[in-house]
Design an enzyme around this catalytic site. Sequence first.
Site, PDB file in Angstrom:
ATOM      1  N   GLU A   1     -18.543  10.486  -0.934  1.00  0.00           N
ATOM      2  CA  GLU A   1     -18.193  10.430  -2.354  1.00  0.00           C
ATOM      3  C   GLU A   1     -19.053   9.422  -3.097  1.00  0.00           C
ATOM      4  OE1 GLU A   1     -13.671  12.160  -2.008  1.00  0.00           O
ATOM      5  OE2 GLU A   1     -13.897   9.985  -2.029  1.00  0.00           O
TER       6      GLU A   1
ATOM      7  N   GLY B   1       2.123   2.986   2.433  1.00  0.00           N
ATOM      8  CA  GLY B   1       3.243   2.933   3.366  1.00  0.00           C
ATOM      9  C   GLY B   1       4.369   2.043   2.874  1.00  0.00           C
TER      10      GLY B   1
ATOM     11  N   GLY C   1       0.838  -1.207   0.000  1.00  0.00           N
ATOM     12  CA  GLY C   1       0.000   0.000   0.000  1.00  0.00           C
ATOM     13  C   GLY C   1       0.866   1.247   0.000  1.00  0.00           C
TER      14      GLY C   1
ATOM     15  N   ALA D   1      -3.651   8.116   3.471  1.00  0.00           N
ATOM     16  CA  ALA D   1      -2.406   7.838   2.750  1.00  0.00           C
ATOM     17  C   ALA D   1      -1.211   8.665   3.248  1.00  0.00           C
ATOM     18  CB  ALA D   1      -2.625   8.040   1.253  1.00  0.00           C
TER      19      ALA D   1
END
Lengths: 436, 436
Positions: B178, B23, B21, B325
Amino acid sequence: MDKDTLKPSVNFPKVVIIGGGFGGIQLTKSLKHKEVSILMLDRHNYHTFQPLLYQVATGGLEADSIAFPLRKIFKGQKNFLFRNADVETIVPERKVIVTSVGEYAYDYLVIATGSDSNYFGSKDLEHFTMPMKTIPESLNLRSMILQNLEESLVEKDPTNKAALLNFVIAGGGPTGVEMAGSIAELKKHVLKKDYPELDINTLNIYLVEGSPEVLGPMSKKSQLGAKEFLEEMGVTVLLNTRVTSYDGEKLVLSTNQEIYTKNVLWSAGVRGVMPDGIPMDKFVRGGRVKVDEYNRVDGYTDIFAIGDVAAMSTDGYQNGHPGVAPVAMQQGRLLSKNLIRLLNKEPLVPFKYKDKGSMATIGRNKAVVDIGKIHFQGIFAWFVWMFVHLMSLVGYRNRIIVLVNWVWSYFSYDRGSRLIIRPFNRESMTEKTDNK
Amino acid sequence: MDKDTLKPSVNFPKVVIIGGGFGGIQLTKSLKHKEVSILMLDRHNYHTFQPLLYQVATGGLEADSIAFPLRKIFKGQKNFLFRNADVETIVPERKVIVTSVGEYAYDYLVIATGSDSNYFGSKDLEHFTMPMKTIPESLNLRSMILQNLEESLVEKDPTNKAALLNFVIAGGGPTGVEMAGSIAELKKHVLKKDYPELDINTLNIYLVEGSPEVLGPMSKKSQLGAKEFLEEMGVTVLLNTRVTSYDGEKLVLSTNQEIYTKNVLWSAGVRGVMPDGIPMDKFVRGGRVKVDEYNRVDGYTDIFAIGDVAAMSTDGYQNGHPGVAPVAMQQGRLLSKNLIRLLNKEPLVPFKYKDKGSMATIGRNKAVVDIGKIHFQGIFAWFVWMFVHLMSLVGYRNRIIVLVNWVWSYFSYDRGSRLIIRPFNRESMTEKTDNK
C-alpha cells in the site's frame, strides 16, 4: 547559490519574498503573469491560517485543515519558485540574502515575515508560558492541556492538583478572548463527559488583561459584550492587571494575587520577526521596521516590508497599522502594482488602509462584530464570523473539512481532535524550539 | 495507587486491560453492563486505526481522522476507567501492574499491547529506517519524504541527489504494498505539479520482499495482481530479495545490488510488545506470548493476552494467528464472554477464528480482495476496500472526514495534507523515540 538548481526566468527582475503569510501570498498572486521572476522562501512548506489556531489548540480542528501547501497555492504560476528555508541574513550591499540552503540574489526584496510572541525581555515568561503563533505551538498547547488533565486525575497534592486545573490566559486581545471562550466550552461540553471522575468545578479559567478592557481596538460595545459573554461562560476576567512573574507553578499578578497554575497561554504581545542585516536604527517599538507610504524600508529603494513586520506611520496610524490579515493583504496587493510601476519608471501610489471591520468569537452563538460605526453581537454575529473565516481559508478542501467539523461540533457539542499526538515535554524543550 | 483518585466500582472484580487497540476496545465494549470494574491503560489517549497509517504518511489523510479519543469511545460506560500511562512491569505474585503513574491491582489482567516493528536485532536498521506503526511515526515519515524532496532541489552532488529521490520499502506485506502504491501515485499526480523544476523520472520506488511473492498470506491471484498493479504504476518489485545492510545512505541487498537512498521504510517484520514480568520461556518467535485456546497466558489463570501479542497454536494456526484486526476483535469478544463464564464458574469456550477474507489496495481503482475461495480485483475491489475501511473507522465524524478527503482526492487527483508540520530530525532522534 552554488548547490541550488534554481533557474530563474531569464532577464526578468528577481523579486525575492521572505514569508508565505497573508501578505506574501497576496503579493505573489497579484504578480502572476507579470514580467518578474519570483522566489518565495518560508521556513514552513505551508501557509498558516492564524485566526483559527486557537481551535487547533482546543481540539476543534485538525492542524491540516487550517494549513495549505505553499507550492500548491501557486501551482502553474510560471514566474514562481519556492524554497523551504530559513533566511539568516540580508546583505543589502551585495543584494543577496543568506539562507539555510544557500545564497540568493535579488533585485527587489520583500520582507513579509510577520510577527512572533513578545515576552518583553522576560526569560521566565518565554520559558514557562505557551505561545500560539504557529501550528506546532498550537499542537503543543493542545497536548499540554490534555496531559495536565490526565495528570490531575492521579495527583493527590491539592496545590499541584489545582495548578494542573487552573488555566490562565495572559492578554485580552482577540486570541486571548477566543482561547478563554474555547476552553470554557471544552470544560462545559466535553471534559465533563470525558472525565467523569473529575469535579469539573475545580477547573478555573482566568483571562488577564493589562488595559481597562478586552479587545482593545474594538468598539466599547464589543468590549463590554465580549466581557459579558466570557463571564456568563464562567471565565474570570481580570482587567487592569498584568502578569508580574511566573516560575512554572506560581503566577503573580500586578494586584499581588497569586495563582498556582501549570497552564499559562501567552498572548499579551507580539513583535516583528526579522532576519539580520537591517541596521538597528530602522526599527521601532515591537521589532517592526520603519517603512514609507510605499512600504519601502527606511533608507532603501529595493527593500520592502509588508504586514505585521512593517511600521508605517503615515496614513493616520502613528504606531503602525494593526497586525491583522487585511492590512498585510492590502499592502501586498498595492506593492505588486508599485513594483510594476517602479519597473515602468512610473510614480508610486501611497498605501491607504481600508478598514472593513473587525470581529471576535467567544463561543457558540456568541460573537461581536464592528463594521464601521455599526456594532452587533450574538448568534447572527457568530454566523457572520464563521462565514468570513470559512471564505478566507485557502483551498476548497480545507473549507469543506472545517465546515464539516463546525457543523459536527454544533450539533454534537463535541470536539473531534482531542488527541495527544505528540506529548509536550517542557524539560527537553525540543518541541518548543525545533519548530520555529 | 497512592496518588491516584481512582475509585473502582465496589466489590466488582477488577479487569485491567493494557492497550486500547482493536482487541482492547472490543473487549471493553463487550463488558458493558457486566459486573466488572474495568481499568484500561494506554500510552496514547487515542485509538489508532492502523490500516490507514500509510495514507497519513503520504499526505492523503489528517492524523486526527484515523485516531479517536479512548475516553470518548467509552463515554457513559459506568464500569470503565482510563489512565494514560506506560505499563512498566507486571507483578503476578502480587497481582499488580507497575505503571508510569503508579501501581494498580488486578483480579484479571488482559494484555492487548499489539506489535511493533521488528528489526531482527539490527541496530543500523532500527536507527536508519523509518517504521510506521504509530501516528507519530507516520507523521515523521511524511515529514521526511517532503523534506528530502525539498532538499533534492538544492542538492548538486548527483549521488546525494539520487539518494534523496530513491524510495525503498522493505517488506511486501499489505503495509509495504500500500505504501509503495501510494508513493507512486503521489509521484504521478502531485509531485510533478508541485515541483515543476524536478525531473520526476529521477524519482524511483523499490519494493523489496524476501519471499517469492508480495502479500504473502493472500491468494496466488491476489499476489500476482498486486505485483502487476505495482509494476504498471512504475514500482520496481524485487522478490526473493532481502536488505542486507543500510548505513543511512547505501542500502545493500542480498542480490549484492546497491541502492543509494535516504528514504527507507521498514515494514519487513513485527514483534509483540510486552511489559516486563512475564518469564522469557513463555515467549515464542516474534516476541509473542504463548496462550491456550482461551487466550490464557501459559502458566497463569488470571493473565490473558489477545491480538498481535498472543500466539495461540491451537485452532490450526501453528505459528499463531495473523496479526490483523479481526483476530484481535474476535478474541476480545470471546474473552468478554469467557471472563463472565469464569466468574460464574462455567466452562470456557475455546477460540475459533472466523476468517472473513483479506484485501489490499494498491492505488486508484486498484485493489485485490480474497473472500474464502473467491478472488476479485480492480475498481470494484477498490470500492469494497474503501467501504470496509470506512465502516471500520471509529466515530461518525472520522468517517465523514475520511470520506470527504477520499472523494476530494478522487476527483482532484490531489492530496490535502502534504505539510511538514514537525520537521523530522534523525540526528536528535527525539521525534523518533519520544513518541512510543
